[in-house]
Write a protein that holds these residues in place. Sequence first.
Motif, PDB file in Angstrom:
ATOM      1  N   GLY A 128       8.280  -4.356   0.504  1.00 37.39           N
ATOM      2  CA  GLY A 128       8.601  -4.749   1.901  1.00 37.39           C
ATOM      3  C   GLY A 128       7.611  -5.647   2.900  1.00 37.39           C
ATOM      4  O   GLY A 128       7.552  -5.622   3.978  1.00 37.39           O
ATOM      5  N   ALA A 129       6.585  -6.321   1.949  1.00 34.22           N
ATOM      6  CA  ALA A 129       5.577  -6.956   2.354  1.00 34.22           C
ATOM      7  C   ALA A 129       6.302  -8.066   3.482  1.00 34.22           C
ATOM      8  O   ALA A 129       5.573  -8.512   4.337  1.00 34.22           O
TER       9      ALA A 129
ATOM     10  N   ALA B  89       1.512  -8.656   8.399  1.00 28.36           N
ATOM     11  CA  ALA B  89       1.032  -9.869   9.148  1.00 28.36           C
ATOM     12  C   ALA B  89       0.774 -11.159   8.129  1.00 28.36           C
ATOM     13  O   ALA B  89       1.264 -12.330   8.425  1.00 28.36           O
ATOM     14  N   ASP B  90       0.493 -10.907   6.932  1.00 27.42           N
ATOM     15  CA  ASP B  90       0.117 -11.786   5.972  1.00 27.42           C
ATOM     16  C   ASP B  90       0.644 -11.252   4.623  1.00 27.42           C
ATOM     17  O   ASP B  90      -0.185 -10.829   3.783  1.00 27.42           O
ATOM     18  N   PRO B  91       1.817 -11.491   4.286  1.00 23.64           N
ATOM     19  CA  PRO B  91       2.495 -10.996   3.192  1.00 23.64           C
ATOM     20  C   PRO B  91       1.918 -11.372   1.812  1.00 23.64           C
ATOM     21  O   PRO B  91       1.816 -10.558   0.915  1.00 23.64           O
ATOM     22  N   ALA B  92       1.445 -12.464   1.768  1.00 24.53           N
ATOM     23  CA  ALA B  92       1.080 -12.998   0.329  1.00 24.53           C
ATOM     24  C   ALA B  92      -0.270 -12.505   0.311  1.00 24.53           C
ATOM     25  O   ALA B  92      -0.741 -12.026  -0.765  1.00 24.53           O
TER      26      ALA B  92
ATOM     27  N   LEU C  68      -1.378  -9.908  -2.931  1.00 20.76           N
ATOM     28  CA  LEU C  68      -2.710 -10.276  -3.658  1.00 20.76           C
ATOM     29  C   LEU C  68      -3.466  -8.999  -3.802  1.00 20.76           C
ATOM     30  O   LEU C  68      -3.914  -8.777  -4.732  1.00 20.76           O
ATOM     31  N   GLU C  69      -3.840  -8.329  -2.775  1.00 18.49           N
ATOM     32  CA  GLU C  69      -4.532  -7.128  -2.619  1.00 18.49           C
ATOM     33  C   GLU C  69      -4.017  -6.049  -3.479  1.00 18.49           C
ATOM     34  O   GLU C  69      -4.800  -5.384  -4.206  1.00 18.49           O
ATOM     35  N   LEU C  70      -2.729  -5.960  -3.421  1.00 22.65           N
ATOM     36  CA  LEU C  70      -2.071  -4.779  -4.169  1.00 22.65           C
ATOM     37  C   LEU C  70      -2.126  -5.061  -5.842  1.00 22.65           C
ATOM     38  O   LEU C  70      -2.442  -4.308  -6.442  1.00 22.65           O
ATOM     39  N   LEU C  71      -1.729  -6.539  -6.064  1.00 19.42           N
ATOM     40  CA  LEU C  71      -2.160  -6.816  -7.449  1.00 19.42           C
ATOM     41  C   LEU C  71      -3.290  -6.762  -7.967  1.00 19.42           C
ATOM     42  O   LEU C  71      -3.681  -6.225  -9.185  1.00 19.42           O
ATOM     43  N   THR C  72      -4.554  -7.059  -7.247  1.00 21.84           N
ATOM     44  CA  THR C  72      -5.749  -7.094  -7.833  1.00 21.84           C
ATOM     45  C   THR C  72      -6.225  -5.723  -7.889  1.00 21.84           C
ATOM     46  O   THR C  72      -6.737  -5.285  -8.898  1.00 21.84           O
TER      47      THR C  72
END
Length: 397
Positions: free
Chosen positions: A76-77, A82-85, A89-93
Motif C-alpha cells: 500500500g505504499a 508521502a514518499d513510497p519509494a 527502500l526502508e522495508l527492503l533494507t
Amino acid sequence: MSDEADEVFGIAEVAERIGLAPDTLRYFERQGTVPSPQRDHAGRRRYTAADIELIRMLVHLRETGMPLADIARFTGADGGAADPARLRLELLTAHRRRIRERREELDRALDVVSRKIADYDDRSTGTPQRLERPDCALAFDVRGEGPPLFLVGAPAGRAGFAALARELADRFTVVTHDPRGIGESRAATGMAEPTPEVLAEDLAALVDLFTGGPALFVGTSGGAVTLLELVTRHPSLVSRAVLHEPPLVTLLDDAELTSRATAAFAVAERDPQRAVQEFFDLTGAGHRTGPGQTPPPHLPLPELPAGELDKNRYFLGRMAGPTVLYAPDVEALRRAPVALCAGALSHQQLARLATQALADRLGQPLVDMPGNHVGASAEPAEFARAVLPLLRRPDAR
C-alpha cells in the motif's frame, strides 16, 4: 504485435506464470499479501504485467519471512505514503538485514549438522586401524581403490573427512587419520606437542605404511599447515598437495591479529569457552562471506557442552598456536607441487587472506572452492568435484 505492458491476464495465466495455484493467489489476496486486481464487467480478475511483477515480488518476500504487516505496508505504499519509494527502500533494507541474520543462524546450524553427520558416518565405519608411533598410536581409516590420497586436517580427523572420503573413494585409496590427541588418537603421558613439525612426521610415517613413493594429499585448515611442513621436510613423499585455507597469521604482517590469536590460545586451558569465542571472532571462519562482504566482528556463541570444551582445551591450548603461528619456508615451497585454494564464501576471513598472501609470494593463483572454511565437510560432493582438477599436476595430460 501488442505490447505486453498493455495486456491483461486472467488468474489462471497469472498462477501459471508465478507458479502458484489460483486458490493460493485468492488466499493471498484475502490476507492482504497481494493487492486485489481490477475486474472486468463480469467480475473476473484482470491482471496487468505490472501486477504480475509486484505479486511475484510480494510472494518472494513472504517466502523469505517478511512480516505480513510490512508486506501490507509495501503493497500500500503508493496509496498512503508521502514518499513510497523511500518507504519501500526502508522495508527492503530491514528485510535484507533479517535475511542475513537468519542466514548466519542457518549456516551455524548447517555446520553443526554436518559435523554430526560426519561423526555418525565415521562411527559406522567400525574400529579404526592403528599406527604405533614412539609416543602415541594414530587411528586411521582406509577406503576405496586407486592411487593413495591422504586427507589431512588439524584438528579435523577421520570424522571430519568421512563424507569427503566417501565421495573420492571411487577414484582413490583414501586414507584419513586422527591427529595425535584428537579422536581415537588419544593423548598419552609424555606425548610430544602437536606442532606442525611433529604432525608432519606422523603423516610421513603413515605414508610410509602405504607407499614408499610419492602420494596425493588434500589438507584443510591446520592440515594444510601440516602439509606445508611435510613438503618441506619430505618432498619425495609428495606428488601433489592441495592446500585449503592454511590459517597462517604470520603471513599477514599484522601485529594486532597475532596478539589476539596469542591471547585466545593463552586462556584456552582455564576458559575454553572464552578462547573459542575469541578465536571465532578473530578468524571469521564460521561465516559465509562473498566478494565485498566482511564477517561481523563479534557474534555471541552458545555455551559449549563439556565434551566440546575439553576438546578445545587441547586444540586451542596446544595445537592451534603452533599451527597458526607457523612460518613456512617460502623458498622451499616455490619448488613444491602444491595448489592453493580457499572458500568462495570465505572472503575477508583470516584463513583466506593468509592463503592469498602465500599464493602471492609463490606466484600462484588462488582457486575458489565451494563453501567457506569448512567447505570440505559441509559440502563434500561439491568440494570433491572441485578438488579433482587440482590433484593433477599442471604438466599432466
